[in-house]
Design a protein around this motif. Structure first.
Motif, short mmCIF file in Angstrom:
data_model
loop_
_atom_site.label_atom_id
_atom_site.label_comp_id
_atom_site.label_asym_id
_atom_site.label_seq_id
_atom_site.Cartn_x
_atom_site.Cartn_y
_atom_site.Cartn_z
N HIS A 194 0.84 -1.18 0.00
CA HIS A 194 0.00 0.00 0.00
C HIS A 194 0.89 1.25 0.00
CE1 HIS A 194 -3.36 2.53 1.38
NE2 HIS A 194 -2.47 3.09 2.15
N GLY A 195 1.91 1.23 0.85
CA GLY A 195 2.83 2.36 0.93
C GLY A 195 3.60 2.55 -0.36
N GLN A 222 1.24 4.18 -2.59
CA GLN A 222 0.68 5.42 -2.05
C GLN A 222 1.53 6.64 -2.43
OE1 GLN A 222 -2.27 4.93 -0.94
NE2 GLN A 222 -2.61 7.12 -0.76
N ASP A 223 2.83 6.42 -2.39
CA ASP A 223 3.77 7.47 -2.81
C ASP A 223 3.38 8.07 -4.16
OD1 ASP A 223 5.45 7.44 -0.73
OD2 ASP A 223 7.18 6.63 -1.82
N SER A 262 5.39 9.61 6.41
CA SER A 262 5.68 8.18 6.28
C SER A 262 6.53 7.72 7.45
CB SER A 262 6.43 7.90 4.99
OG SER A 262 5.60 8.12 3.88
N VAL A 290 9.39 3.02 6.42
CA VAL A 290 8.36 2.33 5.63
C VAL A 290 7.69 3.37 4.73
CG1 VAL A 290 6.44 0.71 5.67
CG2 VAL A 290 7.97 0.84 7.65
N PRO A 291 8.20 3.57 3.53
CA PRO A 291 7.70 4.63 2.66
C PRO A 291 6.22 4.48 2.34
CG PRO A 291 9.72 3.68 1.76
CD PRO A 291 9.30 2.81 2.91
N GLY A 292 5.52 5.59 2.33
CA GLY A 292 4.12 5.59 1.90
C GLY A 292 3.13 5.17 2.97
N VAL A 293 3.63 4.68 4.12
CA VAL A 293 2.72 4.30 5.21
C VAL A 293 2.79 5.40 6.27
CG1 VAL A 293 2.22 2.61 7.00
CG2 VAL A 293 3.03 1.85 4.76
N SER A 294 1.67 6.07 6.49
CA SER A 294 1.69 7.19 7.42
C SER A 294 1.81 6.69 8.85
CB SER A 294 0.44 8.03 7.26
OG SER A 294 -0.68 7.32 7.75
#
Ligand SMILES: Nc1ncnc2c1ncn2[C@@H]1O[C@H](COP(=O)(O)OP(=O)(O)OP(=O)(O)O)[C@@H](O)[C@H]1O
Ligand SMILES: [Mg+2]
Lengths: 393, 252
Positions: A357-358, A361-362, B143, B96-100
């Motif tokens: 997902h991450g 998501q970027d 992130s 952990v990129p993209g995971v808030s």
């Protein structure tokens, strides 16, 4: 993940090699005879599973009722049809492969979408195409964005069949146009397409390709410029499952000074013989001084038996540029990331889902269209739930 | 009441020249309400001990046992250990990129509690925990650990400690890389956790500095994969004055 080259290295190495005639100078022609049936050895076809194209490259008119077409948003911007050679048809797109030449030839009436000068559209417009199983279709769409207009055009592909589609885009001076192409085909569909845009002076063009479905999907998304100051952003997101072949070919032709391009494609693959191909071609011509370009492709391979090819290719004929770089990486799940999440109590499966997902998501955040972002987030979740869950990776 | 019991733990890692033994029989018991400090030179195996208890796949347990309240920790998966009440604040927290941060914390809290936290109080709890560690509430949207400074990563670990509320916390060099103000903020966070009923802390550190803010009940000197000496808080003072030399010279 490793970055294969930073900007400076890329420039340096590209300047070292002697300039050779390359496929970045393709033969462009409306004449089908200039585009013979490929054998698979041609540079531009060598990654494509020709046997699975199901007649997409045959010179025969399409079937009747092969495509159901619905209009998205305000239909008043669909202004009519264009015959071959009728301006602006042909102003941007001259076929440089057989599929594109066929789509021109067998689509005598191109759909003409026109956003008048200075018009600012708050809601997306577009078309939803649904292919009929076992039928072949050809389509040519011309999208004309008048000077200083602002609009988003969505082309939503679904259903089945064999489709060859051209999208010809003319972005007027100072205009801001976003084209979204969704490939949400059924598992047996075949789609070959060329999207060619000419970006006007100080104009902004964004092309967003999303590919989730289809048996073979091959899109060529190309950009060139009509004057200095144009800015093109090409974003892509794909998720290939077992047996699917998704091929995204990009070509940015920096043929005008002080133009910009930014290409970011991200994909995930899982299952036996899931295959993705990303070709990122950038040509910086002698006149293109002061340009800036960056291209990036990242793939996340979720299971054994998948293959992701990633081929960035930067050809530089002038050193007088602001910057040029590329990055390409194909990786598996990062064990340290999974360990970190799991050490917080999150199950293995949920951790994989979070990381994936991450990963997307970027990119989804870059799109800047809230409604589409939500849809894509949901679509990614859907793919993940369907595929990552219940599978011991 | 909870007890983390480590008995004769032996651990190796795979290297190019075959397995390499790192922990050579570690025995430690941390009873609830107790804070134990482990001090030792670089490479003595402190992180290996922490990661092995947390279940990092890189390490192979070759002997001994670890139990939490009698339950066999080594038989549990990484996430089961966390849900059983273990928490590891890492020396090098992972990006952990993209995971808030918000998504991450909510997912972790839901996993640990077995149910989603109540939305209204949860947002307040998260903002409160971040604020107490001098992390701006904008961190929620960032992130996980991406672009965080070294100190911010460590403070983020302690914010998680407070929110996830484990039984036993292992803090691997949470103090290193912190300036004195950040050290105080982090120590206060750990002390707030210690004030809660029945919490155990295993505090791994290189320096005695943090022990001025977090008073240990027991101090263990860790050398070459084993506990070389154990004592009360006064042992830290001895280490402060003499360093590890006396232990190293007797080590083979
Ligand atoms: N993959 C590996 N191959 C070889 N040796 C390894 C490997 N992983 C760890 N080690 C060795 O294990 C020993 C213990 O490492 P560990 O990280 O546990 O030490 P530490 O006490 O935490 O050190 P520090 O104070 O620097 O954090 C070190 O000597 C390290 O080099
Ligand atoms: Mg360490």
């Amino acid at each position: 993940m490793t970055v294969t080259a930073d900007a400076r290295d890329a420039v340096a190495s590209a300047l070292e090699v002697d300039h050779v005639e390359s496929h970045l100078h393709p033969v462009s022609s409306f004449d089908l005879a200039d585009h013979p049936m490929p054998t698979g050895r041609e540079e531009i076809w060598r990654f494509t599973p020709l046997k699975r194209l199901a007649g997409a490259l045959d010179d025969a008119p399409g079937d009747t009722d092969a495509l159901t077409v619905e209009t998205i948003g305000d239909a008043s911007y669909v202004v009519g049809t264009l015959a071959p050679g009728q301006h602006p048809r042909g102003a941007s797109l001259v076929p440089d492969d057989r599929a594109s030449a066929l789509a021109c030839l067998h689509a005598p009436e191109a759909v003409h979408v026109r956003v008048p000068a200075d018009a600012e559209l708050d809601e997306p417009i577009g078309h939803r195409l649904t292919g009929a199983a076992g039928k072949r279709s050809h389509r040519h769409t011309v999208i004309e964005a008048g000077t200083h207009s602002r609009a988003t055009y969505v082309l939503d592909h679904r259903g089945s069949g064999v489709h060859a589609g051209n999208v010809e885009v003319v972005v007027g001076d100072g205009a801001d146009l976003t084209v979204v192409t969704l490939q949400d085909w059924d598992d047996d569909a075949v789609h070959v397409g060329t999207h060619e845009a000419v970006v006007g002076r100080d104009a902004r063009y964004r092309h967003i390709a999303v590919t989730f479905g289809g048996s073979v999907v091959r899109t060529s998304s190309n950009v060139h410029y009509a004057g200095p100051g144009g800015d093109a952003e090409l974003l892509g997101l794909y998720f290939a499952d077992a047996g699917q072949h998704f091929e995204h070919r990009l070509f940015v032709d920096h043929n005008a000074p002080r133009t910009k391009s930014n290409v970011v494609y991200k994909g995930a693959l899982q299952g036996e013989r899931a295959r993705t191909v990303w070709i990122g071609n950038v040509l910086i011509r002698k006149v293109a001084e002061g340009i800036e370009t960056y291209e990036e492709n990242r793939n996340l391979v979720l299971t054994d038996g998948c293959q992701a090819d990633s081929v960035p290719n930067l050809e530089i004929e002038t050193g007088e540029i602001e910057g040029a770089g590329h990055a390409s990486a194909t990786a598996r799940f990062d064990d340290e990331q999974l360990f970190y999440l799991r050490s917080r109590g999150v199950s293995d499966e949920e951790s994989r889902r979070l990381v994936l997902h991450g990963f997307f998501q970027d990119l989804i955040r870059k799109i800047g269209l809230p409604e589409l972002e939500e849809k894509l987030t949901a679509a990614v979740e859907d793919e993940l739930a369907r595929n990552v869950a219940g599978k011991q990776l | 009441m909870s007890t983390l019991q480590i008995t004769d733990l032996q651990v190796s890692v795979d290297t190019e020249d075959g397995p390499k033994e790192i922990l050579k029989g570690v025995t430690l018991t941390i009873d609830s309400g107790e804070t134990h400090a482990i001090m030792g030179p670089n490479g003595s195996g402190k992180s290996t001990l922490a990661y092995s208890i947390a279940g990092h796949p890189k390490y192979t347990i070759t002997g001994g046992s670890v139990t939490l309240d009698g339950e066999d920790v080594l038989a549990m998966s990484v996430d089961e250990r966390a849900r059983a009440g273990l928490f590891l604040a890492m020396q090098y927290p992972v990006e952990v990129p993209g995971v808030s941060v918000a998504n991450f914390l909510r997912t972790a809290k839901t996993a640990i509690d077995g149910e989603a936290p109540k939305l209204r109080t949860w947002v307040k709890d998260v903002n409160g925990a971040l604020e107490k560690l001098n992390l701006d509430s904008s961190f929620s949207a960032r992130s996980v650990n991406e672009g965080f400074s070294g100190g911010e990563k460590k403070r983020h670990e302690i914010a998680q400690l407070e929110l996830l509320d484990p039984k036993v916390a292992i803090l691997d060099e949470t103090d290193s890389g912190l300036d004195i103000d950040a050290l105080k903020v982090v120590s206060e966070g750990v002390n707030r956790f210690r004030e809660r009923e029945g919490k155990g802390v295993l505090l791994i550190t290189h320096y005695t500095r943090i022990l001025r803010y977090i008073q240990p009940d027991r101090v263990h000197v860790f050398v070459d994969g084993k506990v070389a000496e154990s004592g009360g808080p006064e042992l830290a003072d001895k280490l402060e004055a003499e360093g590890y030399e006396s232990y190293l010279s007797v080590a083979p």
